[in-house]
Design a protein around this motif. Sequence first.
Motif, PDB file in Angstrom:
ATOM      1  N   SER A  70      -0.394  60.643 -34.723  1.00  0.00           N
ATOM      2  CA  SER A  70      -0.015  59.602 -33.777  1.00  0.00           C
ATOM      3  C   SER A  70       1.096  58.750 -34.379  1.00  0.00           C
ATOM      4  CB  SER A  70      -1.222  58.711 -33.445  1.00  0.00           C
ATOM      5  OG  SER A  70      -0.837  57.620 -32.656  1.00  0.00           O
TER       6      SER A  70
ATOM      7  N   LEU B  16       4.578  67.320 -23.595  1.00  0.00           N
ATOM      8  CA  LEU B  16       4.352  65.909 -23.280  1.00  0.00           C
ATOM      9  C   LEU B  16       4.326  65.671 -21.770  1.00  0.00           C
ATOM     10  CD1 LEU B  16       6.577  64.086 -25.933  1.00  0.00           C
ATOM     11  CD2 LEU B  16       4.085  64.250 -25.900  1.00  0.00           C
ATOM     12  N   LEU B  17       5.259  66.300 -21.067  1.00  0.00           N
ATOM     13  CA  LEU B  17       5.308  66.142 -19.605  1.00  0.00           C
ATOM     14  C   LEU B  17       4.078  66.755 -18.946  1.00  0.00           C
ATOM     15  CD1 LEU B  17       9.085  66.915 -18.922  1.00  0.00           C
ATOM     16  CD2 LEU B  17       7.960  64.687 -18.980  1.00  0.00           C
TER      17      LEU B  17
ATOM     18  N   GLU C 141       1.141  67.233 -20.333  1.00  0.00           N
ATOM     19  CA  GLU C 141      -0.029  66.431 -20.661  1.00  0.00           C
ATOM     20  C   GLU C 141      -0.113  65.183 -19.786  1.00  0.00           C
ATOM     21  OE1 GLU C 141      -2.401  63.324 -22.235  1.00  0.00           O
ATOM     22  OE2 GLU C 141      -0.196  63.270 -22.268  1.00  0.00           O
ATOM     23  N   ARG C 142       1.051  64.575 -19.530  1.00  0.00           N
ATOM     24  CA  ARG C 142       1.066  63.330 -18.762  1.00  0.00           C
ATOM     25  C   ARG C 142       0.779  63.562 -17.289  1.00  0.00           C
ATOM     26  NH1 ARG C 142       0.347  59.805 -16.103  1.00  0.00           N
ATOM     27  NH2 ARG C 142       1.286  57.720 -15.997  1.00  0.00           N
ATOM     28  N   TRP C 143       1.332  64.625 -16.700  1.00  0.00           N
ATOM     29  CA  TRP C 143       1.253  64.795 -15.249  1.00  0.00           C
ATOM     30  C   TRP C 143       0.252  65.854 -14.801  1.00  0.00           C
ATOM     31  CZ3 TRP C 143       3.359  60.871 -12.981  1.00  0.00           C
ATOM     32  CH2 TRP C 143       4.447  60.233 -13.581  1.00  0.00           C
TER      33      TRP C 143
ATOM     34  N   ARG D 133      -3.746  65.073 -18.112  1.00  0.00           N
ATOM     35  CA  ARG D 133      -4.404  63.775 -18.083  1.00  0.00           C
ATOM     36  C   ARG D 133      -5.112  63.501 -16.758  1.00  0.00           C
ATOM     37  NH1 ARG D 133      -1.303  58.669 -20.550  1.00  0.00           N
ATOM     38  NH2 ARG D 133      -1.108  60.266 -22.191  1.00  0.00           N
TER      39      ARG D 133
ATOM     40  N   THR E 290       0.883  66.717 -28.677  1.00  0.00           N
ATOM     41  CA  THR E 290       1.011  66.234 -27.297  1.00  0.00           C
ATOM     42  C   THR E 290      -0.256  65.529 -26.820  1.00  0.00           C
ATOM     43  OG1 THR E 290       0.270  68.377 -26.409  1.00  0.00           O
ATOM     44  CG2 THR E 290       2.639  68.070 -26.733  1.00  0.00           C
ATOM     45  N   LEU E 291      -1.388  65.790 -27.472  1.00  0.00           N
ATOM     46  CA  LEU E 291      -2.643  65.131 -27.088  1.00  0.00           C
ATOM     47  C   LEU E 291      -2.981  63.945 -27.976  1.00  0.00           C
ATOM     48  CD1 LEU E 291      -5.002  68.158 -26.314  1.00  0.00           C
ATOM     49  CD2 LEU E 291      -3.869  66.645 -24.687  1.00  0.00           C
TER      50      LEU E 291
ATOM     51  N   ASN F 295      -1.910  60.924 -28.286  1.00  0.00           N
ATOM     52  CA  ASN F 295      -2.029  59.605 -27.671  1.00  0.00           C
ATOM     53  C   ASN F 295      -2.998  59.585 -26.497  1.00  0.00           C
ATOM     54  OD1 ASN F 295      -0.178  58.273 -29.385  1.00  0.00           O
ATOM     55  ND2 ASN F 295       1.549  59.073 -28.197  1.00  0.00           N
ATOM     56  N   SER F 296      -3.666  60.699 -26.232  1.00  0.00           N
ATOM     57  CA  SER F 296      -4.610  60.743 -25.122  1.00  0.00           C
ATOM     58  C   SER F 296      -5.865  59.953 -25.470  1.00  0.00           C
ATOM     59  CB  SER F 296      -4.976  62.197 -24.799  1.00  0.00           C
ATOM     60  OG  SER F 296      -5.990  62.255 -23.814  1.00  0.00           O
TER      61      SER F 296
END
Length: 312
Positions: free
Chosen positions: A15, A134-135, A137-139, A142, A187-188, A190-191
């Motif tokens: 992180s 990252l994209l 994971e975010r859209w 998550r 990519t995970l 910050n989840s």
Amino acid sequence: IGIILLLFLLGMDLSPRKLHGQMREANVVTFIRSIVILLLGYGVAAAAGLSRTDCLLVGMASTLSSTIIGLKLLPTTVLHHRHTGEVIISILLLQDLLAVGALLLVDTLAAESIPWLRVGLEFAGLPILFVGGLLAERWVLRPLFVRFDKVGEYVFLLSLGWCLGFAQLAQSLSLSYEIGAFIGGITLANSPIAPFIAGSLRPLRDFFLVMFFFALGAGFDLAGAMVVWPAALALAAGILLIKPVTYRTLLKKFGESNVLAGEAGVRMGQMSEFSLLLVAVAIQAQAMSQDCLLYTSPSPRDQRGSRLPCCG
């Protein structure tokens, strides 16, 4: 599979917040310490009569410290150790990035000339894989976690699929499975559900790592070990003695206390599981010479009866 899961979980620990405030100190300490231990490993391998490429690989493997051991040795009950943990984690995470870069370098060492096109594709694939992850994971990932977070089995299977999917996607982009899993873990990082994912996948990782080390020990060549034990003993003794002293000296230069510098040096004064991985990948990529293969153990025969190399 165990190594893939290991790198996936290590990536989840990467992180950016953990590196904030320790970046300058960790960068300098990691760089100088890597140069010192690289020269140590290179010198021992050269004294054993290995080629320059083999000496470089031995030196690269020697520079790495075990992230698992370093984190296991961190106490959490004393206030003093909070800053110690921050320093150690920052250095170990930067070292993990160097280890992944070393894996990329192995393919280059395996070729007689630098494959610029392949190297270019690999370095182009890294940002593509990272930004795309990252994209996604975010859209994509998550919202699924938010909707089904109460179903532990669903989270477990989705995380496992994310890890293995990134590994396969990286292989399709001329990268390795291990690098893909590492990026998938980042990519995970910050989840908010990352701690649960790490806890659920850890038993599976430990099981496959046990099988990995069992297969490694089953292929150990005792006769070959008798030939190389003086060089191996010299390398192990040099690392156990010089690595802690190097860490202690460098950390004191940045104003850390004698106690903190000494503790950090001892806790990171060994070799890493990445060292085994690096040597195994180098052998499979035929980056090591035949002379260096004498310093490694052959694995059992495959179904066609040919010998498969394995690190010793």
